[in-house]
Motif scaffolding. Structure first.
Motif, PDB file in Angstrom:
ATOM      1  N   THR A  95       0.792  -1.234   0.000  1.00  0.00           N
ATOM      2  CA  THR A  95       0.000   0.000   0.000  1.00  0.00           C
ATOM      3  C   THR A  95       0.821   1.278   0.000  1.00  0.00           C
ATOM      4  O   THR A  95       0.299   2.338  -0.327  1.00  0.00           O
ATOM      5  CB  THR A  95      -0.946   0.025   1.216  1.00  0.00           C
ATOM      6  N   GLY A 125      -2.622   0.336  -4.715  1.00  0.00           N
ATOM      7  CA  GLY A 125      -1.290  -0.238  -4.486  1.00  0.00           C
ATOM      8  C   GLY A 125      -0.976  -1.385  -5.430  1.00  0.00           C
ATOM      9  O   GLY A 125      -1.671  -1.621  -6.416  1.00  0.00           O
ATOM     10  N   LYS A 165      -0.528  -4.385   3.368  1.00  0.00           N
ATOM     11  CA  LYS A 165      -1.852  -4.429   3.994  1.00  0.00           C
ATOM     12  C   LYS A 165      -1.990  -5.737   4.774  1.00  0.00           C
ATOM     13  O   LYS A 165      -1.724  -6.813   4.238  1.00  0.00           O
ATOM     14  CB  LYS A 165      -2.938  -4.347   2.916  1.00  0.00           C
TER      15      LYS A 165
END
Length: 192
Positions: A95, A125, A165
């Motif tokens: 991300t 991302g 993430k």
């Protein structure tokens, strides 16, 4: 007197046990903790002694990068490349990025818009598929560095951290390389 003596005898074994537990805990983290700390805190120049490889444990054994490199530059902007490798059973999403070389790092893609190739931040991302790879390359997905704080020469070692993430960050060191490529400039105002 006996109670004082008993206390002084019982404390050293407790202290020794706590010390041993602490040593074992630190020893269990070993090289991957040291490599991660070095990569994330070293300046680009100071990172010269860090290896140009990744400690896969830094990303919970799922995400790593192979052959990371950064395009040489005197100032302004540059980009970093390599191949992200996901050994896990689920997709991994990167991300964000950071580097001591630049106050602003973005995840970029190159897309065709109106017949022109344009660089832009990649919405959502980078997604690295389960048991797959994602190549970061000139003219494609890449890590963009803006406002580079010092010259990147061939062989320079530049520390990076990628935010993942729902996972541990990926820390690595990229090597400076000269690259003429397909007209990628990575400078302000460049559109492709």
């Amino acid at each position: 007197m006996f109670s004082r003596h008993a206390r002084s005898i019982s404390r050293p074994p407790v202290r020794a046990a706590l010390l041993l537990a602490a040593v074992l805990a630190v020893g269990g983290c070993g090289a991957s903790t040291t490599a991660s700390t070095t990569a994330s805190t070293a300046s680009p120049t100071a990172a010269a002694s860090a290896p140009a490889t990744v400690a896969p444990a830094a990303a919970a054994g799922r995400l790593s990068i192979t052959d990371p490199w950064v395009k040489t530059t005197k100032e302004g902007m540059t980009a970093a490349f390599g191949t992200l490798v996901n050994d896990g059973d689920a997709d991994v999403t990167v991300t964000a990025g950071a580097s001591p070389l630049s106050p602003k790092v973005e995840l970029h893609e190159v897309v065709e818009t109106g017949g022109k190739m344009v660089m832009r931040p990649k919405a959502g991302g980078f997604v690295v598929p389960a048991h797959g790879t994602l190549e970061l390359k000139p003219g494609g997905d890449h890590i963009m560095l803006m406002g580079v704080t010092e010259e990147v020469k061939p062989g320079a070692r530049v520390a990076f951290t990628l935010t993942v993430k729902d996972g541990a960050p990926l820390q690595f060191t990229a090597v400076g390389k000269d690259f003429a490529g397909g007209k990628e400039d990575y400078q302000p105002g460049h559109q492709g």
